[in-house]
Design a protein around this motif. Sequence first.
Motif, PDB file in Angstrom:
ATOM      1  N   LEU A  90      -9.389  -0.867  12.348  1.00  0.00           N
ATOM      2  CA  LEU A  90      -8.430  -1.729  11.680  1.00  0.00           C
ATOM      3  C   LEU A  90      -7.020  -1.202  11.951  1.00  0.00           C
ATOM      4  O   LEU A  90      -6.828   0.007  12.096  1.00  0.00           O
ATOM      5  CB  LEU A  90      -8.674  -1.770  10.172  1.00  0.00           C
ATOM      6  N   THR A  91      -6.059  -2.102  11.983  1.00  0.00           N
ATOM      7  CA  THR A  91      -4.684  -1.700  12.289  1.00  0.00           C
ATOM      8  C   THR A  91      -3.824  -1.717  11.029  1.00  0.00           C
ATOM      9  O   THR A  91      -3.735  -2.729  10.328  1.00  0.00           O
ATOM     10  CB  THR A  91      -4.062  -2.628  13.338  1.00  0.00           C
ATOM     11  N   ALA A  95       3.786  -4.601   7.734  1.00  0.00           N
ATOM     12  CA  ALA A  95       3.735  -5.738   6.816  1.00  0.00           C
ATOM     13  C   ALA A  95       2.835  -5.470   5.617  1.00  0.00           C
ATOM     14  O   ALA A  95       3.042  -6.037   4.536  1.00  0.00           O
ATOM     15  CB  ALA A  95       3.265  -6.982   7.561  1.00  0.00           C
ATOM     16  N   ASN A  96       1.825  -4.622   5.805  1.00  0.00           N
ATOM     17  CA  ASN A  96       0.892  -4.332   4.720  1.00  0.00           C
ATOM     18  C   ASN A  96       1.265  -3.089   3.922  1.00  0.00           C
ATOM     19  O   ASN A  96       0.596  -2.759   2.942  1.00  0.00           O
ATOM     20  CB  ASN A  96      -0.528  -4.168   5.271  1.00  0.00           C
ATOM     21  N   ASP A 108       3.279   6.411   9.655  1.00  0.00           N
ATOM     22  CA  ASP A 108       3.891   5.635  10.725  1.00  0.00           C
ATOM     23  C   ASP A 108       2.981   4.465  11.068  1.00  0.00           C
ATOM     24  O   ASP A 108       1.758   4.591  11.093  1.00  0.00           O
ATOM     25  CB  ASP A 108       4.084   6.507  11.965  1.00  0.00           C
ATOM     26  N   ALA A 109       3.575   3.334  11.313  1.00  0.00           N
ATOM     27  CA  ALA A 109       2.811   2.137  11.676  1.00  0.00           C
ATOM     28  C   ALA A 109       3.409   1.548  12.957  1.00  0.00           C
ATOM     29  O   ALA A 109       4.601   1.664  13.198  1.00  0.00           O
ATOM     30  CB  ALA A 109       2.857   1.121  10.546  1.00  0.00           C
ATOM     31  N   THR A 129      -1.825  -0.029   0.030  1.00  0.00           N
ATOM     32  CA  THR A 129      -1.688  -0.438   1.423  1.00  0.00           C
ATOM     33  C   THR A 129      -3.052  -0.570   2.077  1.00  0.00           C
ATOM     34  O   THR A 129      -3.325  -1.544   2.793  1.00  0.00           O
ATOM     35  CB  THR A 129      -0.814   0.569   2.190  1.00  0.00           C
ATOM     36  N   ALA A 130      -3.938   0.387   1.830  1.00  0.00           N
ATOM     37  CA  ALA A 130      -5.303   0.314   2.355  1.00  0.00           C
ATOM     38  C   ALA A 130      -5.999  -0.944   1.854  1.00  0.00           C
ATOM     39  O   ALA A 130      -6.742  -1.598   2.599  1.00  0.00           O
ATOM     40  CB  ALA A 130      -6.091   1.557   1.948  1.00  0.00           C
ATOM     41  N   THR A 131      -5.754  -1.296   0.613  1.00  0.00           N
ATOM     42  CA  THR A 131      -6.354  -2.502   0.042  1.00  0.00           C
ATOM     43  C   THR A 131      -5.902  -3.743   0.807  1.00  0.00           C
ATOM     44  O   THR A 131      -6.712  -4.627   1.119  1.00  0.00           O
ATOM     45  CB  THR A 131      -5.977  -2.643  -1.441  1.00  0.00           C
TER      46      THR A 131
END
Length: 307
Positions: A90-91, A95-96, A108-109, A129-131
């Motif tokens: 998963l990326t 945005a998330n 970092d994203a 964020t993981a959610t």
Amino acid sequence: MRFLFVIFLLMSASATLHAQEDTALKANLQALIQTHQGHVTLYACDLKSGKTVAINEDTPVPTASVIKLAVLFEALKQVQKGKAHFEDKLTLTKANQVEGSGVLMFFDAPQTLTLKDVLTMMIIVSDNTATNVAIDYLGLKNIDDRIQWLGLKDTWLYKKVSLPAAGPVPADQKQFGLGKTTAREMAGIMEHFATCNLNAPGSSAKPTEQDEKLCAAAMHMLKNQFYRNSIPRYLETIDTTEGESKIANKTGALDEVRNDVGVVFARNGPIVISEFTYGNQDKSWTPDNEAEVLLAKLAKTIVDGWQ
């Protein structure tokens, strides 16, 4: 794994057992609740004896992060059906990334994580964020459809965490925020984890080996949940080993909300406890928040009463 199967057999008649309300225990709980400056709903059941206790158990309440239990259940179902795998990549996107509990907002994203990593972060540190990453991957509609599949009438995940709702939402979304539920319905979701029942309601099929592995992974996350100030606060002492906790739980908190839903693997068998508070006057973010202490006292009273 055999332990989960034994618990499943134990619960094959749970629907009929859950009619034995403990009125004496209820009176003790109500005495504790009397002085609380806020609203309380509660549902608990002893999965071995079938005893229950309930207070405002069907009143819809804000879930806060407790709704993440529904996300986790949908993830297990998709893995069970081969639609997803714990190893799926998963990326994490900017945005998330949202504020609140968790650490992924500081990463970092973009960054790549496995589905299992994302679920682990969602449960153990309640990572918001993981959610959001998990909701994108599993599908918001799929999660809500699963909630309906479970037969729950007053539970709903409205949107991703700390982000605006996308598209039309039920009229009561503004009232409840991220999600709504009842103490009884969320206890039902936790019971599915506790008994390793990934089947449709009413099914008597025993868990498969794959089911047991999935349930073990979920319970490992829940038993290692970081927030221990509510249900586990006065009960962790029942576990005197260096091993995994005997309490699996998921908390949820907002300024005026403190919730906890868990299963206590007590001496005489597992006890599911589902507790919600809202409209609390004490909005402090300290371990001794009035509502969190109350939830802890209620949980200990329930376990002591049934053990």
